[in-house]
Design a protein around this motif. Structure first.
Motif, short mmCIF file in Angstrom:
data_model
loop_
_atom_site.label_atom_id
_atom_site.label_comp_id
_atom_site.label_asym_id
_atom_site.label_seq_id
_atom_site.Cartn_x
_atom_site.Cartn_y
_atom_site.Cartn_z
N THR A 1 0.84 -1.20 0.00
CA THR A 1 0.00 0.00 0.00
C THR A 1 0.88 1.25 0.00
OG1 THR A 1 -1.57 -1.21 1.37
CG2 THR A 1 -1.88 1.15 1.23
N PRO A 2 0.59 2.20 -0.88
CA PRO A 2 1.39 3.43 -0.88
C PRO A 2 1.21 4.19 0.43
CG PRO A 2 -0.09 3.34 -2.78
CD PRO A 2 -0.40 2.17 -1.92
N LEU A 3 2.26 4.86 0.85
CA LEU A 3 2.22 5.63 2.08
C LEU A 3 1.74 7.05 1.79
CD1 LEU A 3 5.66 4.56 3.62
CD2 LEU A 3 3.40 3.66 4.16
N LEU A 4 0.98 7.60 2.73
CA LEU A 4 0.57 8.99 2.65
C LEU A 4 1.56 9.81 3.45
CD1 LEU A 4 -3.28 8.70 3.21
CD2 LEU A 4 -2.05 8.96 1.06
N ARG A 5 1.98 10.94 2.89
CA ARG A 5 2.95 11.79 3.56
C ARG A 5 2.27 13.00 4.18
NH1 ARG A 5 7.98 10.25 2.20
NH2 ARG A 5 8.24 9.06 0.30
N CYS A 6 2.86 13.48 5.24
CA CYS A 6 2.38 14.69 5.88
C CYS A 6 2.53 15.85 4.89
CB CYS A 6 3.18 14.97 7.15
SG CYS A 6 2.68 16.48 8.00
N PRO A 7 1.53 16.73 4.79
CA PRO A 7 1.63 17.83 3.81
C PRO A 7 2.63 18.92 4.18
CG PRO A 7 -0.42 18.00 5.04
CD PRO A 7 0.23 16.71 5.45
N ARG A 8 3.11 18.94 5.42
CA ARG A 8 4.10 19.96 5.80
C ARG A 8 5.46 19.56 5.23
NH1 ARG A 8 2.79 19.56 11.93
NH2 ARG A 8 4.39 18.07 11.49
N PRO A 9 6.12 20.45 4.51
CA PRO A 9 7.40 20.08 3.87
C PRO A 9 8.48 19.62 4.84
CG PRO A 9 6.61 22.19 3.05
CD PRO A 9 5.71 21.80 4.17
N GLN A 10 8.53 20.18 6.05
CA GLN A 10 9.59 19.83 7.00
C GLN A 10 9.34 18.50 7.71
OE1 GLN A 10 7.50 22.38 7.28
NE2 GLN A 10 6.70 22.52 9.36
N CYS A 11 8.14 17.94 7.59
CA CYS A 11 7.80 16.70 8.29
C CYS A 11 8.04 15.50 7.38
CB CYS A 11 6.34 16.74 8.75
SG CYS A 11 5.87 15.29 9.73
N SER A 12 8.65 14.48 7.93
CA SER A 12 8.93 13.28 7.13
C SER A 12 7.97 12.13 7.45
CB SER A 12 10.37 12.82 7.38
OG SER A 12 10.53 12.49 8.75
N MET A 13 6.89 12.42 8.16
CA MET A 13 5.92 11.39 8.54
C MET A 13 5.25 10.80 7.30
SD MET A 13 4.32 9.72 10.81
CE MET A 13 2.88 8.70 10.86
N ALA A 14 5.17 9.48 7.25
CA ALA A 14 4.47 8.76 6.19
C ALA A 14 3.80 7.55 6.83
CB ALA A 14 5.44 8.33 5.09
N ALA A 15 2.57 7.27 6.41
CA ALA A 15 1.84 6.16 7.00
C ALA A 15 0.87 5.57 5.99
CB ALA A 15 1.08 6.63 8.25
N HIS A 16 0.46 4.32 6.26
CA HIS A 16 -0.54 3.67 5.42
C HIS A 16 -1.90 4.35 5.65
CE1 HIS A 16 2.32 0.21 6.18
NE2 HIS A 16 2.37 0.39 4.86
N PRO A 17 -2.72 4.47 4.61
CA PRO A 17 -4.06 5.05 4.79
C PRO A 17 -4.89 4.35 5.87
CG PRO A 17 -3.53 4.96 2.45
CD PRO A 17 -2.42 4.24 3.19
N PRO A 18 -4.91 2.99 5.95
CA PRO A 18 -5.69 2.37 7.03
C PRO A 18 -5.17 2.70 8.43
CG PRO A 18 -5.20 0.76 5.30
CD PRO A 18 -4.39 1.98 5.00
N CYS A 19 -3.87 2.84 8.57
CA CYS A 19 -3.30 3.18 9.88
C CYS A 19 -3.72 4.59 10.29
CB CYS A 19 -1.77 3.08 9.84
SG CYS A 19 -1.15 1.41 9.54
N LEU A 20 -3.65 5.52 9.34
CA LEU A 20 -4.10 6.89 9.63
C LEU A 20 -5.59 6.93 9.92
CD1 LEU A 20 -2.11 9.01 7.03
CD2 LEU A 20 -1.89 9.07 9.51
N ALA A 21 -6.37 6.16 9.17
CA ALA A 21 -7.82 6.13 9.38
C ALA A 21 -8.14 5.65 10.79
CB ALA A 21 -8.50 5.26 8.34
N ARG A 22 -7.47 4.58 11.24
CA ARG A 22 -7.70 4.07 12.61
C ARG A 22 -7.37 5.15 13.64
NH1 ARG A 22 -6.11 -0.74 10.33
NH2 ARG A 22 -3.90 -0.42 10.76
N LEU A 23 -6.27 5.85 13.44
CA LEU A 23 -5.86 6.90 14.37
C LEU A 23 -6.86 8.06 14.37
CD1 LEU A 23 -3.63 8.14 16.23
CD2 LEU A 23 -2.73 9.20 14.15
#
Length: 162
Positions: A122-144
């Motif tokens: 599954t492709p990872l979704l990245r945080c829209p802030r340029p300085q942030c390197s956070m990336a996560a799976h869509p289902p993981c973010l949805a659960r959160l």
């Protein structure tokens, strides 16, 4: 004259269903108690009074919709639209913002999901802030993001976990 338009629907069918419910509030099953038109109320005034009620009704209450007001000053709505509905001003059509090669510009290698740590297809979704390197799976973010609303299927929004 056109006062506004609502956009951001996931499909043409969803937009047409919204338009039909807006034009036929008494026939639509989306509003449990549609407001009655007041004596001598202009059709546009009634439509503007009805708009926030429709935006708060399922299924539109969870869509990332936008209201574009075409002429200033925009009239005050009797009820405020849901907080996730963005209000814009201006006569132009909305422009789609597409950034090409964003992952290459970041210069950050992501080994796995920032929430579960696993590497999946599954492709990872990245945080829209340029300085942030956070990336996560869509289902993981949805659960959160759905933790405060466990009965919902899709999140309306959420904050970056970092």
């Amino acid at each position: 004259e056109m006062e506004l338009f609502v956009h951001g629907f996931p499909s043409d069918v969803a937009a047409l269903r919204f338009e039909w419910a807006w034009q036929h509030p008494n026939s639509s099953h989306r509003l449990l108690t549609p407001p009655l038109r007041r004596p001598r109320e202009q059709p546009i005034s009634f439509a503007l009074r009805l708009l926030p009620r429709l935006l708060q009704a399922p299924p539109w209450s969870r869509l990332p919709l936008k209201i574009r007001w075409l002429r200033p000053p925009r009239p005050a709505l009797e009820l405020a639209p849901p907080p996730h509905v963005v209000e814009e001003e201006g006569a132009g059509l909305p422009r789609l913002k597409r950034k090409k090669g964003r992952s290459q510009d970041l210069g950050v290698s992501v080994d796995g999901c920032g929430l579960c740590g696993e590497v999946q297809a599954t492709p990872l979704l990245r945080c829209p802030r340029p300085q942030c390197s956070m990336a996560a799976h869509p289902p993981c973010l949805a659960r959160l993001f759905l933790a405060p609303e466990p009965l919902q299927l899709l999140p309306v929004g959420g904050a970056c976990p970092r």
